[in-house]
Design a protein around this motif. Sequence first.
Motif, short mmCIF file in Angstrom:
data_model
loop_
_atom_site.label_atom_id
_atom_site.label_comp_id
_atom_site.label_asym_id
_atom_site.label_seq_id
_atom_site.Cartn_x
_atom_site.Cartn_y
_atom_site.Cartn_z
N UNK A 31 0.57 -1.40 0.11
CA UNK A 31 -0.09 0.05 0.08
C UNK A 31 0.62 1.47 -0.26
N UNK A 32 0.88 2.09 -0.94
CA UNK A 32 0.56 3.42 -0.59
C UNK A 32 1.49 4.09 0.67
N UNK A 33 0.63 4.19 1.09
CA UNK A 33 1.14 4.93 3.08
C UNK A 33 1.93 3.95 3.11
N UNK A 34 2.37 2.64 3.55
CA UNK A 34 3.42 1.94 4.18
C UNK A 34 4.60 2.58 3.20
N UNK A 35 4.46 2.72 1.80
CA UNK A 35 6.28 2.90 0.77
C UNK A 35 6.31 4.22 1.72
N UNK A 36 5.54 5.05 2.04
CA UNK A 36 5.78 6.17 2.11
C UNK A 36 6.50 6.36 3.65
N UNK A 37 6.33 5.05 4.56
CA UNK A 37 6.82 5.03 5.40
C UNK A 37 8.32 4.62 5.11
N UNK A 38 8.04 3.35 4.36
CA UNK A 38 9.44 2.88 3.54
C UNK A 38 10.31 4.02 3.52
N UNK A 39 10.19 5.00 2.51
CA UNK A 39 10.84 6.10 1.93
C UNK A 39 10.93 7.20 2.09
N UNK A 40 10.94 6.67 4.20
CA UNK A 40 11.50 8.43 5.26
C UNK A 40 12.63 7.54 5.84
N UNK A 41 12.38 5.65 5.59
CA UNK A 41 13.91 5.05 6.42
C UNK A 41 14.95 4.94 5.65
N UNK A 42 14.33 4.58 4.62
CA UNK A 42 15.64 4.44 3.52
C UNK A 42 15.90 6.29 3.64
N UNK A 43 15.23 7.12 3.04
CA UNK A 43 16.64 8.00 3.09
C UNK A 43 17.39 8.48 4.33
N UNK A 44 16.64 7.93 5.68
CA UNK A 44 17.83 7.91 6.48
C UNK A 44 18.84 6.90 6.29
N UNK A 45 18.56 5.48 5.86
CA UNK A 45 19.49 5.10 6.06
C UNK A 45 20.47 5.73 4.78
N UNK A 46 20.07 5.78 3.45
CA UNK A 46 21.08 6.43 2.36
C UNK A 46 21.99 8.01 3.23
N UNK A 47 21.39 8.91 3.94
CA UNK A 47 22.20 10.24 4.24
C UNK A 47 23.14 9.06 5.20
N UNK A 48 22.84 7.91 6.30
CA UNK A 48 23.54 7.94 7.69
C UNK A 48 25.24 7.49 6.77
N UNK A 49 24.87 7.34 5.21
CA UNK A 49 26.04 7.11 4.58
C UNK A 49 26.61 7.46 3.52
#
Length: 207
Positions: A31-49
């Motif tokens: 679902x789109x709402x789940x992907x929005x949550x995932x998008x936030x987390x993966x952006x944090x992961x990429x920023x950390x690296x």
Amino acid sequence: LDELIETVANIDESLRPEHIVFTGDIVWHGKSREYQEALSWFRRLLDALHLTGKDISFCVGNHDIDLSCICNDPNIDNNSVKEIDEYYKYENIHKLEFPLYGYNEFCRELGVVPYSYPLNGKRKYSYSVGYKDVLFSNGKTVRLMALNTSMLMPFDGISEDKMWLGQEQIKTLINYNIIPASEDIWYTITLCHHSDRFLHPDETSTY
């Protein structure tokens, strides 16, 4: 998952990854709402690296598909080998794109580089199937090849423990000399979500 980000953020510089591969399940119900949550987390992961969306690649898991988008085809069941091979031809994969709408939008918003695949002598693009070449800082190139073992999930007649790799896609990549790769490719890595125990017996015996 917060601890994972903290861990990789403090990893020794010599071990810091240049490219991440994630072989699904990004979300739970597609679902789109789940992907929005995932998008936030993966952006944090990429920023950390100190990476961006071009430095991560995905392949589709069965939970990444919106199963409310049912595909009705009375000709498709676990034994419909010829019909399934037809769906897995590159010219027909667009027929099963709608259940991947949330996944495709997620990849686009994150800035992921899509895979490409050959079709009638031209190059087409997809976030779920095909190949891409990733250049590393040592000057070497790794070829990633994505297979969508979850593509038939929306069909009622397909068992969850009898998934498919897609022989037609593999044959096409061979015919266009994309695999086996030329000597200037350091490694070729195949990405798929399901291990062999979840694949149809015809797939495990063939490959």
